[in-house]
Design a protein around this motif. Sequence first.
Motif, PDB file in Angstrom:
ATOM      1  N   UNK A  99      -9.450  -5.532   3.954  1.00 11.39           N
ATOM      2  CA  UNK A  99      -9.372  -4.497   4.577  1.00 11.39           C
ATOM      3  C   UNK A  99     -10.280  -4.267   6.032  1.00 11.39           C
ATOM      4  N   UNK A 100     -11.452  -4.948   5.870  1.00  9.88           N
ATOM      5  CA  UNK A 100     -12.098  -4.853   7.188  1.00  9.88           C
ATOM      6  C   UNK A 100     -11.661  -5.549   8.262  1.00  9.88           C
ATOM      7  N   UNK A 101     -10.849  -6.598   7.996  1.00  5.86           N
ATOM      8  CA  UNK A 101     -10.350  -7.317   8.933  1.00  5.86           C
ATOM      9  C   UNK A 101      -9.227  -6.658   9.498  1.00  5.86           C
ATOM     10  N   UNK A 102      -8.298  -5.794   8.591  1.00  8.81           N
ATOM     11  CA  UNK A 102      -7.292  -5.054   9.118  1.00  8.81           C
ATOM     12  C   UNK A 102      -7.542  -3.995   9.822  1.00  8.81           C
ATOM     13  N   UNK A 110     -10.191  -3.827  11.814  1.00  2.00           N
ATOM     14  CA  UNK A 110     -10.797  -4.302  13.195  1.00  2.00           C
ATOM     15  C   UNK A 110      -9.579  -4.577  14.141  1.00  2.00           C
ATOM     16  N   UNK A 111      -8.194  -4.377  13.554  1.00  2.00           N
ATOM     17  CA  UNK A 111      -6.964  -4.281  14.425  1.00  2.00           C
ATOM     18  C   UNK A 111      -6.946  -3.071  15.323  1.00  2.00           C
ATOM     19  N   UNK A 141      -1.857  -0.026  14.860  1.00  2.00           N
ATOM     20  CA  UNK A 141      -1.111  -0.987  13.928  1.00  2.00           C
ATOM     21  C   UNK A 141      -1.926  -1.126  12.400  1.00  2.00           C
ATOM     22  N   UNK A 142      -3.012  -0.546  12.412  1.00  2.00           N
ATOM     23  CA  UNK A 142      -3.663  -0.605  11.345  1.00  2.00           C
ATOM     24  C   UNK A 142      -3.102  -0.265   9.975  1.00  2.00           C
ATOM     25  N   UNK A 143      -2.479   1.145   9.983  1.00  2.00           N
ATOM     26  CA  UNK A 143      -1.712   1.594   8.945  1.00  2.00           C
ATOM     27  C   UNK A 143      -0.456   0.739   8.664  1.00  2.00           C
ATOM     28  N   UNK A 146       7.653   3.211  -1.222  1.00  2.00           N
ATOM     29  CA  UNK A 146       7.068   3.467   0.166  1.00  2.00           C
ATOM     30  C   UNK A 146       5.825   4.135   0.218  1.00  2.00           C
ATOM     31  N   UNK A 147       4.869   3.779  -0.743  1.00  2.00           N
ATOM     32  CA  UNK A 147       3.464   4.494  -0.792  1.00  2.00           C
ATOM     33  C   UNK A 147       2.751   4.034   0.486  1.00  2.00           C
ATOM     34  N   UNK A 148       2.261   5.015   1.089  1.00  2.00           N
ATOM     35  CA  UNK A 148       1.354   4.594   2.428  1.00  2.00           C
ATOM     36  C   UNK A 148       0.016   4.884   2.241  1.00  2.00           C
ATOM     37  N   UNK A 149      -1.075   4.055   2.696  1.00  2.00           N
ATOM     38  CA  UNK A 149      -2.315   4.225   2.805  1.00  2.00           C
ATOM     39  C   UNK A 149      -2.701   5.027   4.002  1.00  2.00           C
ATOM     40  N   UNK A 150      -3.437   6.025   3.707  1.00  2.00           N
ATOM     41  CA  UNK A 150      -4.226   6.818   4.923  1.00  2.00           C
ATOM     42  C   UNK A 150      -5.356   6.426   5.076  1.00  2.00           C
ATOM     43  N   UNK A 151      -6.181   6.301   3.748  1.00  2.00           N
ATOM     44  CA  UNK A 151      -7.562   5.845   4.081  1.00  2.00           C
ATOM     45  C   UNK A 151      -8.089   4.894   2.844  1.00  2.00           C
ATOM     46  N   UNK A 152      -8.653   3.826   3.297  1.00  2.00           N
ATOM     47  CA  UNK A 152      -9.135   2.773   1.800  1.00  2.00           C
ATOM     48  C   UNK A 152     -10.451   2.352   2.476  1.00  2.00           C
TER      49      UNK A 152
END
Length: 162
Positions: free
Chosen positions: A9-12, A14-15, A19-21, A39-45
Amino acid sequence: MKNQLAKIVDKLNAKPKWMRGWLLDYVLGSTIKFVGTAGVQCKKLTQQESIFVLKNRKKVQNHIGTVHAAATSLVAETASGMVVGMNIPDDKIPVLKTMHIDYTKRSTGNLRAHATISEEQVERLYKEEKGDTVISVTVTDDAGVEPVECQMTWAWVPKIRK
């Protein structure tokens, strides 16, 4: 201390922001197939909290046009499970032990699940070989209403049984 998932997640994160989400949704959806299908979407992790959204689209609706009960439980399970997943040591496996959901009101529009984990809970993940803990998760709809009351108990066990 960061586990393998937290490092990914840290690597993602850093993008580039645009494009992160999409990248995180793709990685999670291809790893946990049902999350991707719905279609569950991540808004914060982060290691302290997670926020996941499920849009009220035809493929997750029930017969009255609201988000289906199973899809509602999926977004709550995903948010609570991911906050555990961000903290569990790499030599342990998280397992949903119990999921108690009371459907109290009809939902309106999209659903948003917000889960948190305490420092004490994270300490237990590292100190105890196996155990369980209740993860706080709140599900709200577009009107700001909580259509469900959830209690998610997550357990952990060693990856390799003795």
